[in-house]
Design an enzyme around this catalytic site. Structure first.
Site, PDB file in Angstrom:
ATOM      1  N   TRP A   1      -2.508  -0.531  -9.101  1.00 23.65           N
ATOM      2  CA  TRP A   1      -2.562   0.127  -7.784  1.00 23.65           C
ATOM      3  C   TRP A   1      -3.550  -0.485  -6.790  1.00 23.65           C
ATOM      4  CZ3 TRP A   1      -0.146   4.022  -5.168  1.00 23.65           C
ATOM      5  CH2 TRP A   1      -0.837   4.592  -4.094  1.00 23.65           C
TER       6      TRP A   1
ATOM      7  N   ASN B   1      -4.794   0.590  -2.606  1.00 25.97           N
ATOM      8  CA  ASN B   1      -4.592   1.178  -1.272  1.00 25.97           C
ATOM      9  C   ASN B   1      -5.531   0.520  -0.272  1.00 25.97           C
ATOM     10  OD1 ASN B   1      -6.012   3.443  -2.986  1.00 25.97           O
ATOM     11  ND2 ASN B   1      -6.513   4.084  -0.935  1.00 25.97           N
ATOM     12  N   ASP B   2      -6.281   1.249   0.491  1.00 29.29           N
ATOM     13  CA  ASP B   2      -6.970   0.692   1.662  1.00 29.29           C
ATOM     14  C   ASP B   2      -7.651  -0.661   1.468  1.00 29.29           C
ATOM     15  OD1 ASP B   2      -6.524   3.366   1.983  1.00 29.29           O
ATOM     16  OD2 ASP B   2      -8.598   3.906   2.301  1.00 29.29           O
TER      17      ASP B   2
ATOM     18  N   GLN C   1      -9.181  -0.703  -2.305  1.00 29.41           N
ATOM     19  CA  GLN C   1      -9.124   0.430  -3.223  1.00 29.41           C
ATOM     20  C   GLN C   1      -8.164   0.079  -4.351  1.00 29.41           C
ATOM     21  OE1 GLN C   1     -10.661   4.048  -2.523  1.00 29.41           O
ATOM     22  NE2 GLN C   1     -11.887   2.212  -2.285  1.00 29.41           N
TER      23      GLN C   1
ATOM     24  N   TRP D   1       0.801   7.223   2.329  1.00 29.85           N
ATOM     25  CA  TRP D   1       0.563   8.202   1.266  1.00 29.85           C
ATOM     26  C   TRP D   1       1.789   9.077   1.040  1.00 29.85           C
ATOM     27  CZ3 TRP D   1      -3.060   7.495  -1.990  1.00 29.85           C
ATOM     28  CH2 TRP D   1      -4.246   6.853  -1.599  1.00 29.85           C
TER      29      TRP D   1
HETATM   30  C1  FRU Z   1      -7.470   6.482   2.901  1.00 31.00           C
HETATM   31  C2  FRU Z   1      -8.284   7.133   1.800  1.00 31.00           C
HETATM   32  C3  FRU Z   1      -9.744   7.099   2.169  1.00 31.00           C
HETATM   33  C4  FRU Z   1     -10.409   7.147   0.844  1.00 31.00           C
HETATM   34  C5  FRU Z   1      -9.483   6.331  -0.006  1.00 31.00           C
HETATM   35  C6  FRU Z   1      -9.439   6.746  -1.433  1.00 31.00           C
HETATM   36  O1  FRU Z   1      -6.266   5.988   2.495  1.00 31.00           O
HETATM   37  O2  FRU Z   1      -7.825   8.435   1.583  1.00 31.00           O
HETATM   38  O3  FRU Z   1     -10.142   8.126   3.041  1.00 31.00           O
HETATM   39  O4  FRU Z   1     -11.688   6.632   0.886  1.00 31.00           O
HETATM   40  O5  FRU Z   1      -8.216   6.426   0.578  1.00 31.00           O
HETATM   41  O6  FRU Z   1      -8.753   5.828  -2.210  1.00 31.00           O
END
Ligand code: FRU
Length: 687
Positions: free
Chosen positions: A225, A227-228, A244, A494
């Site tokens: 995985w 994300n950000d 992330q 998301w």
């Molecule tokens: C944004 C978020 C951030 C947080 C992160 C957690 O996508 O929700 O606010 O720090 O992802 O993975």
């Protein structure tokens, strides 16, 4: 000057040689105490009570049964579990020593499953405990890892080290291993066992990835995985992209920071995981999003540490050029105690740290009375921070007319100056749909305006959605040394289904984009370095699009493609381009002249994508033609489509999951005739 430093080095060398010679006999060296590294092979110098710490416990085995190194220093270390006598209890106390140097004591510790029962304490002459620590790095093995404590408040005092084992259970690791106490510890620090574990796991499993939807010229996680994007920064001649990351599954989980670098934004090299959840303040949900900054030549990361329901800000720094990171001993550097009284402590995240004049500023997403706010802090040294003020509080939506009430917070703020304009970017959660805008569950916006560094107030001149597609979130910005402002975002949203999860990965990043601010508007263009990867150029001009006739152009097809096309709308009512077209699937982009809407339709793109939104078929953005022409620059990369409209005035970014043989590209005009005035097609090939 030179002479003096040479002298210092010389005397240090003499001192160090003398220390090494003396090490095993007396305690002349102010930075050691008798047998603090157990190299005497006995417990000489230590006083024991109880049974747990006895002579037989000193081990010099190099490897255990599983062939895992104990990671001891030298020949001997104290092995509390030797001979399976872990259920014994007792204490062991060192000889006294005067605390000198920097006040930091470093030591190795292993075992110790329960830090409330097995621990290391530092005691003064009155036998009072100054500080107590358990094994923060326990990893279900006997391995020793380096810990440090900061006792600089007690410099000059005579202290002793006491190891305590009150754990009389006879389950595993109910004892403590210690070794190598060093006073005036200067490093090097150990890599956290949680990082080693994550890297080993990725290494052992990444070959399980099914690459049918893997992108070829975009950044992605190496495995599982992402994300950000976090901590994007140009540092040491490379662009660093942290992100992330959950290395253990293709869905969100305790957050690590993945790390990759590129010198041209296109070709990426994976580096070891940079941060893992391994401290009391981040061990539950991990290291959430944040940013990076260079200080004194070293790379610092600021992130949100999430544990025990609290979100607090922490710092980690690297002294090896941005590969491994140490968490700061002052963490959390901005704790929930530093929140203004109207803010809540469970939504306080995503610090953006930057320098203005000689001061560090941090913008952090917060929440007050159920709606988002942005908070500003400042610091002289990245250690002590003070609250400045509320940058934005969308409790008052009608104030300037720009605020939007969100049910969540403004996530992942960023702040920068481009072409002389201060810009604040944020990812507000759940902004209600407004015309064609904010159709995704969460959005990314930019606000042009100005920041008052004294009060922390940000005066907005505008509030604009940054991308009109399906998949664009948590955008972050970095400066290139040549002055360019580069933005990259998570190419996902998301609460969507992600067809790649079964393939062992999820989440990719957009093409890095160059930002410019022209006539009050933020433009985005793909980084120019992408042009170095162009191959198989096809160029056409004046291709007639006769009303209702699907047109294809020889050589114009593919799924790793850049397509630059300028269309004169003629007297057509609409024109459309089908991409990734096969026998059943197509991804359709339509421009409707009457409404001036560009519509991205993925309802026939291939795999179905579900989410929380009502409309999962199309995204629409409004754009005026220039001289009756519309200009699109489209990047297709297996499962992504990014569209730059009218030289980057707007963009639409989305993921799609067609079949691997859905490679067609066709053009259509309806309600009249149009003309492709100019077309360039390139394959984008990254070897
Ligand atoms: C944004 C978020 C951030 C947080 C992160 C957690 O996508 O929700 O606010 O720090 O992802 O993975």
């Amino acid at each position: 000057m030179k002479k003096i430093s040479l002298l210092i080095i010389l005397s240090l060398t003499i001192l160090m040689t003398a220390c090494a010679a003396n090490k095993e006999t007396t305690v002349k060296d102010p930075y050691t105490f008798t047998n603090g590294d157990f190299e005497l092979g006995t417990l000489e110098g230590w006083t024991t009570t109880g049974q747990a710490f006895s002579q037989t416990m000193v081990s010099f085995q190099k490897r255990d049964a599983n062939n895992l190194e104990y990671r001891q220093q030298g020949m001997y270390f104290f092995h509390g579990g030797k001979g399976d006598l872990g259920e014994l209890t007792g204490t062991m106390t060192s000889s006294p020593f005067v605390l000198k140097g920097n006040g930091i004591i470093g030591f190795l510790v292993g075992g110790g499953i329960d830090p409330t029962l097995t621990y290391i304490s530092f005691i003064n002459q009155n036998d009072e405990e100054l500080l107590r620590v358990g094994n923060e790095n326990f990893n279900d093995t006997d391995q020793l890892f380096r810990m440090t404590v900061d006792l600089s408040d007690y410099l000059g005092e005579t202290i002793r080290v006491r190891i305590t084992d009150l754990d009389s259970f006879n389950d595993g690791f109910n004892y403590i291993n210690v070794d190598d106490f060093i006073i005036n510890f200067q490093g090097p620090y150990d890599v956290s066992p949680s990082i080693i574990k994550a890297n080993d796991y990725i290494e052992a499993n990444e070959n399980k990835i099914n690459d049918r939807y893997r992108l070829t010229y975009h950044a992605m996680s190496r495995y599982n995985w992402a994300n950000d994007p976090n901590g994007v920064i140009w540092y040491n001649n490379q662009f660093h992209l942290f992100y992330q990351h959950n290395p253990y599954a293709a869905n969100w989980g305790p957050m690590h920071w993945g790390h990759q670098v590129s010198s041209d934004f296109i070709k990426w090299t994976h580096l070891p995981v940079a941060l893992a959840p391994d401290k009391t303040y981040d061990k539950d949900l991990g290291a959430f999003s944040g940013t990076a900054i260079e200080k004194d030549g070293n790379l610092y990361l600021m992130y949100t540490a999430v544990s025990g329901g609290l979100q607090q800000q922490a710092i980690a720094y690297s002294t090896d050029g941005g590969i491994t990171f140490q968490k700061d001993r002052n963490n959390p550097v901005i704790s929930v105690l530093d929140l203004p009284s109207n803010a809540n402590s469970s939504d306080f995240r995503d610090p953006k740290v930057f320098k203005h004049d000689d001061t560090y500023y941090v913008i952090i997403g917060g929440k007050t009375n159920g709606v988002g706010q942005l908070l500003l802090y400042r610091s002289d040294d990245l250690t002590y921070f003070e609250y400045v003020g509320e940058l934005l509080n969308n409790n008052n939506p009608d104030g300037s007319g720009y605020y939007r009430v969100t049910g969540g917070i403004y996530e992942c703020p960023d702040f920068f100056i481009v072409d002389g304009q201060e810009i604040l970017i944020a990812s507000p959660m759940r902004i209600p749909k407004e015309g064609n805008d904010y159709e995704n569950l969460h959005s990314v916006v930019y606000m042009d305006g100005s920041l008052d560094y004294e009060t922390g107030t940000f005066t907005q001149d505008g509030f604009t959605e940054l991308d009109g597609g399906f998949d664009f979130y948590a955008a972050q910005v970095a400066k290139h040394p040549d002055g360019r402002t580069i933005m990259i975002a998570w190419m996902q949203m998301w609460d969507r289904t992600m067809p790649t999860q079964v393939d062992g990965w999820a989440g990719a990043f957009t093409l890095p984009r160059e930002l410019s601010y022209i006539n009050g508007h933020l433009y985005q263009k793909p980084v120019r370095e992408i042009e170095n990867y162009r191959e198989n150029h096809i160029e056409e001009s004046s291709v007639a699009l006769a009303n209702g006739i699907q047109t294809s152009i020889t050589g114009v097809s593919g799924n790793k493609v850049e397509l630059e096309v300028e269309i004169d709308l003629g007297n057509a009512a609409s024109i459309s381009i089908d991409l990734l077209k096969g026998t059943e699937n197509y991804t359709r982009i339509t421009y409707d002249k009457q409404t001036s809407n560009l519509i991205f339709d993925r309802s026939h793109s291939g795999r179905d994508i579900r989410g929380m939104e009502t409309n999962l078929a199309t995204r629409t953005t409004t754009i005026e033609p220039i001289n009756n022409k519309i200009k699109l620059r489209i990047f297709i990369d297996v499962s992504s489509v990014e569209i730059f409209i009218n030289d980057g005035y707007k963009t639409m970014t989305s993921v799609v999951f067609p079949n691997s043989d859905d490679l067609g590209i066709t053009f259509l005009a309806t309600g009249g005739n149009a003309v492709i005035t100019h077309l360039n097609k390139y394959d984008i090939i990254v070897k």
